[in-house]
Design a protein around this motif. Structure first.
Motif, PDB file in Angstrom:
ATOM      1  N   ILE A 116      13.033  12.796   3.341  1.00 15.57           N
ATOM      2  CA  ILE A 116      12.282  13.304   4.562  1.00 15.57           C
ATOM      3  C   ILE A 116      11.310  14.164   3.789  1.00 15.57           C
ATOM      4  O   ILE A 116      10.196  14.119   4.147  1.00 15.57           O
ATOM      5  N   LEU A 117      12.011  15.151   3.091  1.00 15.54           N
ATOM      6  CA  LEU A 117      11.255  16.100   2.237  1.00 15.54           C
ATOM      7  C   LEU A 117      10.129  15.365   1.404  1.00 15.54           C
ATOM      8  O   LEU A 117       8.919  15.545   1.186  1.00 15.54           O
ATOM      9  N   THR A 118      10.698  14.110   0.543  1.00 13.90           N
ATOM     10  CA  THR A 118       9.787  13.245  -0.398  1.00 13.90           C
ATOM     11  C   THR A 118       8.475  12.797   0.378  1.00 13.90           C
ATOM     12  O   THR A 118       7.553  12.487  -0.236  1.00 13.90           O
ATOM     13  N   GLY A 119       8.975  12.232   1.534  1.00 15.10           N
ATOM     14  CA  GLY A 119       7.978  11.430   2.163  1.00 15.10           C
ATOM     15  C   GLY A 119       6.857  12.033   3.103  1.00 15.10           C
ATOM     16  O   GLY A 119       6.194  11.411   3.588  1.00 15.10           O
ATOM     17  N   GLU A 120       7.367  13.259   3.430  1.00 16.00           N
ATOM     18  CA  GLU A 120       6.472  13.865   4.507  1.00 16.00           C
ATOM     19  C   GLU A 120       4.975  13.879   4.032  1.00 16.00           C
ATOM     20  O   GLU A 120       4.159  13.469   4.996  1.00 16.00           O
ATOM     21  N   ARG A 121       4.609  14.294   2.903  1.00 19.24           N
ATOM     22  CA  ARG A 121       3.085  14.268   2.660  1.00 19.24           C
ATOM     23  C   ARG A 121       2.450  12.935   2.582  1.00 19.24           C
ATOM     24  O   ARG A 121       1.240  12.618   3.322  1.00 19.24           O
ATOM     25  N   THR A 122       3.005  11.808   2.063  1.00 18.94           N
ATOM     26  CA  THR A 122       2.580  10.741   2.029  1.00 18.94           C
ATOM     27  C   THR A 122       2.642  10.097   3.294  1.00 18.94           C
ATOM     28  O   THR A 122       1.564   9.333   4.002  1.00 18.94           O
ATOM     29  N   ALA A 123       3.700   9.974   4.204  1.00 17.17           N
ATOM     30  CA  ALA A 123       3.660   9.754   5.747  1.00 17.17           C
ATOM     31  C   ALA A 123       2.520  10.426   6.545  1.00 17.17           C
ATOM     32  O   ALA A 123       1.946   9.623   7.205  1.00 17.17           O
ATOM     33  N   LEU A 124       2.408  11.576   6.248  1.00 12.87           N
ATOM     34  CA  LEU A 124       1.300  12.376   7.186  1.00 12.87           C
ATOM     35  C   LEU A 124       0.160  11.876   6.822  1.00 12.87           C
ATOM     36  O   LEU A 124      -1.136  11.851   7.439  1.00 12.87           O
ATOM     37  N   ASN A 125       0.045  11.673   5.357  1.00 10.08           N
ATOM     38  CA  ASN A 125      -1.701  11.142   4.810  1.00 10.08           C
ATOM     39  C   ASN A 125      -2.053  10.074   5.389  1.00 10.08           C
ATOM     40  O   ASN A 125      -3.118   9.784   5.793  1.00 10.08           O
ATOM     41  N   ARG A 132      11.087   4.159   5.257  1.00 11.83           N
ATOM     42  CA  ARG A 132      12.146   2.878   4.903  1.00 11.83           C
ATOM     43  C   ARG A 132      12.360   2.505   3.600  1.00 11.83           C
ATOM     44  O   ARG A 132      13.195   2.301   3.129  1.00 11.83           O
ATOM     45  N   GLN A 133      11.162   2.852   2.669  1.00 13.56           N
ATOM     46  CA  GLN A 133      11.112   2.447   1.254  1.00 13.56           C
ATOM     47  C   GLN A 133      11.870   3.599   0.612  1.00 13.56           C
ATOM     48  O   GLN A 133      12.622   3.298  -0.473  1.00 13.56           O
ATOM     49  N   LEU A 134      11.810   5.052   0.987  1.00 10.16           N
ATOM     50  CA  LEU A 134      12.528   6.004   0.565  1.00 10.16           C
ATOM     51  C   LEU A 134      14.123   5.989   0.732  1.00 10.16           C
ATOM     52  O   LEU A 134      14.925   6.100  -0.157  1.00 10.16           O
ATOM     53  N   ASP A 135      14.580   5.810   1.941  1.00 13.68           N
ATOM     54  CA  ASP A 135      15.941   5.501   2.418  1.00 13.68           C
ATOM     55  C   ASP A 135      15.805   5.124   3.870  1.00 13.68           C
ATOM     56  O   ASP A 135      15.531   5.619   4.722  1.00 13.68           O
ATOM     57  N   ASP A 136      16.511   3.841   3.800  1.00 11.28           N
ATOM     58  CA  ASP A 136      16.344   3.197   5.315  1.00 11.28           C
ATOM     59  C   ASP A 136      17.681   4.045   6.231  1.00 11.28           C
ATOM     60  O   ASP A 136      17.630   3.582   7.318  1.00 11.28           O
ATOM     61  N   ARG A 137      18.140   4.974   5.903  1.00 14.90           N
ATOM     62  CA  ARG A 137      19.164   5.883   6.777  1.00 14.90           C
ATOM     63  C   ARG A 137      18.138   6.722   7.629  1.00 14.90           C
ATOM     64  O   ARG A 137      18.486   7.287   8.345  1.00 14.90           O
ATOM     65  N   VAL A 146       0.572  -1.101  -0.047  1.00 20.00           N
ATOM     66  CA  VAL A 146       0.148   0.053   0.101  1.00 20.00           C
ATOM     67  C   VAL A 146       0.877   1.256  -0.033  1.00 20.00           C
ATOM     68  O   VAL A 146       0.515   2.192  -0.711  1.00 20.00           O
ATOM     69  N   VAL A 147       1.980   1.370   0.777  1.00 23.09           N
ATOM     70  CA  VAL A 147       2.953   2.472   0.801  1.00 23.09           C
ATOM     71  C   VAL A 147       3.566   2.627  -0.581  1.00 23.09           C
ATOM     72  O   VAL A 147       3.687   3.939  -0.869  1.00 23.09           O
ATOM     73  N   ALA A 148       3.962   1.616  -1.183  1.00 26.96           N
ATOM     74  CA  ALA A 148       4.603   1.604  -2.399  1.00 26.96           C
ATOM     75  C   ALA A 148       3.611   2.296  -3.585  1.00 26.96           C
ATOM     76  O   ALA A 148       3.915   3.069  -4.170  1.00 26.96           O
ATOM     77  N   LEU A 149       2.461   1.832  -3.421  1.00 23.57           N
ATOM     78  CA  LEU A 149       1.398   2.447  -4.222  1.00 23.57           C
ATOM     79  C   LEU A 149       1.171   4.185  -4.063  1.00 23.57           C
ATOM     80  O   LEU A 149       1.225   4.841  -4.999  1.00 23.57           O
ATOM     81  N   ALA A 150       1.201   4.258  -2.755  1.00 24.69           N
ATOM     82  CA  ALA A 150       0.988   5.820  -2.434  1.00 24.69           C
ATOM     83  C   ALA A 150       2.350   6.648  -2.712  1.00 24.69           C
ATOM     84  O   ALA A 150       2.141   7.762  -3.400  1.00 24.69           O
ATOM     85  N   LEU A 151       3.299   6.092  -2.602  1.00 27.07           N
ATOM     86  CA  LEU A 151       4.544   6.725  -2.998  1.00 27.07           C
ATOM     87  C   LEU A 151       4.750   7.053  -4.244  1.00 27.07           C
ATOM     88  O   LEU A 151       5.137   8.038  -5.001  1.00 27.07           O
ATOM     89  N   LEU A 196      -4.066   7.859  18.176  1.00 24.23           N
ATOM     90  CA  LEU A 196      -3.167   7.550  17.438  1.00 24.23           C
ATOM     91  C   LEU A 196      -3.417   6.321  16.458  1.00 24.23           C
ATOM     92  O   LEU A 196      -3.591   5.122  17.191  1.00 24.23           O
ATOM     93  N   SER A 197      -2.899   6.055  15.462  1.00 24.04           N
ATOM     94  CA  SER A 197      -2.944   5.083  14.544  1.00 24.04           C
ATOM     95  C   SER A 197      -2.205   5.341  13.254  1.00 24.04           C
ATOM     96  O   SER A 197      -2.397   6.357  12.612  1.00 24.04           O
ATOM     97  N   GLY A 198      -1.317   4.370  12.724  1.00 23.35           N
ATOM     98  CA  GLY A 198      -0.659   4.489  11.396  1.00 23.35           C
ATOM     99  C   GLY A 198       0.774   4.721  11.644  1.00 23.35           C
ATOM    100  O   GLY A 198       1.353   4.708  10.546  1.00 23.35           O
ATOM    101  N   CYS A 199       1.373   4.479  12.727  1.00 25.30           N
ATOM    102  CA  CYS A 199       2.569   4.743  12.971  1.00 25.30           C
ATOM    103  C   CYS A 199       3.600   3.374  11.833  1.00 25.30           C
ATOM    104  O   CYS A 199       4.444   3.967  11.225  1.00 25.30           O
ATOM    105  N   ALA A 200       2.985   2.419  11.681  1.00 23.88           N
ATOM    106  CA  ALA A 200       3.827   1.473  10.980  1.00 23.88           C
ATOM    107  C   ALA A 200       3.838   1.931   9.425  1.00 23.88           C
ATOM    108  O   ALA A 200       4.730   1.736   8.807  1.00 23.88           O
ATOM    109  N   TRP A 201       2.638   2.390   8.822  1.00 23.12           N
ATOM    110  CA  TRP A 201       2.573   3.263   7.522  1.00 23.12           C
ATOM    111  C   TRP A 201       3.557   4.252   7.518  1.00 23.12           C
ATOM    112  O   TRP A 201       4.309   4.319   6.520  1.00 23.12           O
ATOM    113  N   PHE A 202       3.552   5.141   8.434  1.00 23.96           N
ATOM    114  CA  PHE A 202       4.554   6.252   8.534  1.00 23.96           C
ATOM    115  C   PHE A 202       6.095   5.940   8.430  1.00 23.96           C
ATOM    116  O   PHE A 202       6.768   6.213   7.497  1.00 23.96           O
TER     117      PHE A 202
END
Length: 284
Positions: A97-106, A63-68, A15-20, A52-58
């Motif tokens: 971090i900038l690239t993933g900000e919106r998707t993670a927050l969504n 993780r998919q963008l950069d595991d650092r 699901v995260v891959a599709l969103a990214l 709160l819910s969704g920590c694992a998706w965040f």
């Protein structure tokens, strides 16, 4: 932090891959303005009262963008947050971090919005026997995620899909030749599966009470009819059938519905009418 003992869905990565892919396509043109070697620390803050819910998706987004990229949570799924609380800190290369900000927050705002709505409904029926159920009225491709969020909010899951439970509705009854015929066919084919049948009148309820089903869905019954249905069920000489109220249910009437004595209340709005809660991410 205490962790909820709720299994995570198996499709988080997919699901995260599709969103990214939906968001970044061939690449983040704006993030490329930042030096590739730049690093940063960012913080996510909540601005609402939230479950709160969704920590694992965040986490999976980064993780998919950069595991650092490292995420340090101050809270875990199912916990109550209040405005201005720092929810987590993110450290690592600036670009991902900038690239993933919106998707993670969504993901975080949608799943926390679901969990928060569920918690409100659960609290509204506190001290009654009624339990809050979700439905299949979910956001496409977020079925498992939203049903996880329902559990974070203290609700319970109805069937995940068409494959793990039998719910015989009005059109099924007509096509199968009646309540008893539909229920009998279902039990013959699925002897170990929970079987539920929908009724719209007290007469249909009386017939359904004689059928080999586990639960009866009372569709759009008035409060008076719900109370009468519970009385009919309780007076029936046979195995006790669970009763589920559904249709036209919201916070304004759910307490009164629970007081009628039904076992379950299913609310499509929990996952269909999601109000995303307010989180923001700021670089420090």
């Amino acid at each position: 932090m205490a962790q909820l003992s709720i299994p995570l869905p198996p499709d988080i990565g997919e699901v995260v891959a599709l969103a990214l892919n939906e968001d970044q396509g061939d690449g983040d043109l704006t993030a490329k303005l930042i030096d590739a070697n730049a690093t940063t620390t960012a913080q996510v803050t909540v601005h609402d009262v939230v479950t709160l819910s969704g920590c694992a998706w965040f986490d999976e987004v980064f993780r998919q963008l950069d595991d650092r990229v490292a995420v340090q949570w101050n809270f875990s799924d199912g916990m109550e947050l209040t405005p201005a609380q720092p929810v987590c800190d993110i450290t690592g290369p600036s670009r991902p971090i900038l690239t993933g900000e919106r998707t993670a927050l969504n993901f975080l705002q949608t799943l926390s919005g679901t969990a928060t709505a569920v918690r409100e409904h659960v609290l509204a029926v506190a001290a009654t026997q009624a339990r809050i159920l979700d439905t299949r009225k979910t956001i496409p491709c977020l079925r498992r995620a939203q049903k996880y969020a329902v559990l974070c909010g203290g609700g319970e899951n109805h069937r995940m899909g068409l494959y793990d439970g039998v719910l015989i509705k009005e059109n099924h009854i007509v096509a199968a030749g009646g309540i008893l015929a539909a229920a009998g066919a279902a039990r013959e084919r699925e002897p170990a599966t929970l079987i539920e049948i929908e009724v719209e009148t007290l007469d249909q309820l009386r017939e359904a009470l004689t059928a080999d089903v586990d639960r009866i869905l009372l569709d759009n019954f008035s409060l008076t009819s719900l109370s009468a249905a519970v009385a009919v069920r309780d007076a029936h000489d046979g195995p006790r059938k669970q009763l589920e109220a559904s249709g036209g249910i919201g916070l304004e009437n759910i307490r009164a519905i629970a007081a009628t004595g039904v076992d379950f209340i299913s609310v499509g709005a929990l996952t269909k009418h999601v109000r995303a809660v307010d989180f923001s991410m700021r670089f420090l």
